[in-house]
Scaffold this active site. Structure first.
Site, mmCIF file in Angstrom:
data_model
loop_
_atom_site.group_PDB
_atom_site.id
_atom_site.type_symbol
_atom_site.label_atom_id
_atom_site.label_comp_id
_atom_site.label_asym_id
_atom_site.label_seq_id
_atom_site.Cartn_x
_atom_site.Cartn_y
_atom_site.Cartn_z
ATOM 1 N N ASP A 129 -15.554 -47.820 -8.276
ATOM 2 C CA ASP A 129 -14.556 -48.075 -9.308
ATOM 3 C C ASP A 129 -13.512 -49.010 -8.727
ATOM 4 O O ASP A 129 -13.231 -48.969 -7.524
ATOM 5 C CB ASP A 129 -13.886 -46.767 -9.749
ATOM 6 C CG ASP A 129 -14.814 -45.874 -10.552
ATOM 7 O OD1 ASP A 129 -15.735 -46.399 -11.204
ATOM 8 O OD2 ASP A 129 -14.614 -44.650 -10.533
ATOM 9 N N ASP A 148 -17.969 -48.471 -17.071
ATOM 10 C CA ASP A 148 -17.079 -47.591 -17.838
ATOM 11 C C ASP A 148 -16.518 -48.309 -19.060
ATOM 12 O O ASP A 148 -16.408 -47.726 -20.145
ATOM 13 C CB ASP A 148 -15.925 -47.104 -16.963
ATOM 14 C CG ASP A 148 -16.397 -46.299 -15.758
ATOM 15 O OD1 ASP A 148 -17.481 -45.690 -15.821
ATOM 16 O OD2 ASP A 148 -15.665 -46.287 -14.751
#
Length: 173
Positions: A129, A148
């Protein structure tokens, strides 16, 4: 399965989603010093303190949830279950020819983003991330990635499509 324009469209959206996500993660892994248990890691300001890039390895799911689970439960909840759900969604969008184009794009985006993160969990044991948004208390995200964004965008599109469909249904008096 006959390869129709519709099928090619679904495959193309999924492949592009996975490719963009994986390329972005490779660039982050190579160019941004990761945060570890002992180091803060590198933070790159894209727009002041409002939009930041960093490199975080997330061994859990959304916002790190599930990272404390025992390994067996983590495999079931973060690998097997998502693969089964994504498989059912994929089967559904290939079989149901009545799905409108917006919903088809949304479902394919969700599958592509989901598969990209599952790929990371299988290959790396965690998901990379790297984006963080903080609009001064008004809006603040967890740390996220392109996959995401793809899943979230797909869900938002499905929400709008379903609300629009409900609006157009006439209720008899």
């Amino acid at each position: 399965m006959k390869l129709t324009k519709r099928s090619l469209y679904i495959i193309l959206v999924i492949v592009i989603t996975i490719a963009v996500d994986q390329i972005s993660k490779v660039l982050v892994r190579v160019n941004i010093q990761p945060r570890t248990e002992t180091t803060i890691g590198e933070r790159i300001s894209l727009i002041g303190d409002k939009f930041i890039m960093m490199n975080i390895e997330n061994s859990g799911a959304f916002l790190g949830m599930g990272s404390d689970l025992n390994p067996t439960l983590r495999i079931i909840l973060l690998l097997i279950l998502p693969i089964l759900v994504l498989g059912f969604v994929l089967r559904h969008i290939f079989k149901d020819k009545t799905i409108d184009s917006w919903s088809l794009f949304a479902f394919a985006s969700i599958v592509g983003g989901g598969l990209a993160n599952v790929f990371d969990r299988i290959v790396y044991g965690s998901v990379t991330d790297f984006f963080f948004i903080d609009l001064g208390g008004v809006f603040r995200t967890g740390i996220f990635n392109i996959a995401d964004v793809s899943v979230t965008t797909g869900m938002i599109i499905l929400l709008f499509v379903s609300l629009k469909k409900k609006k157009t249904i006439e209720i008899p008096e």
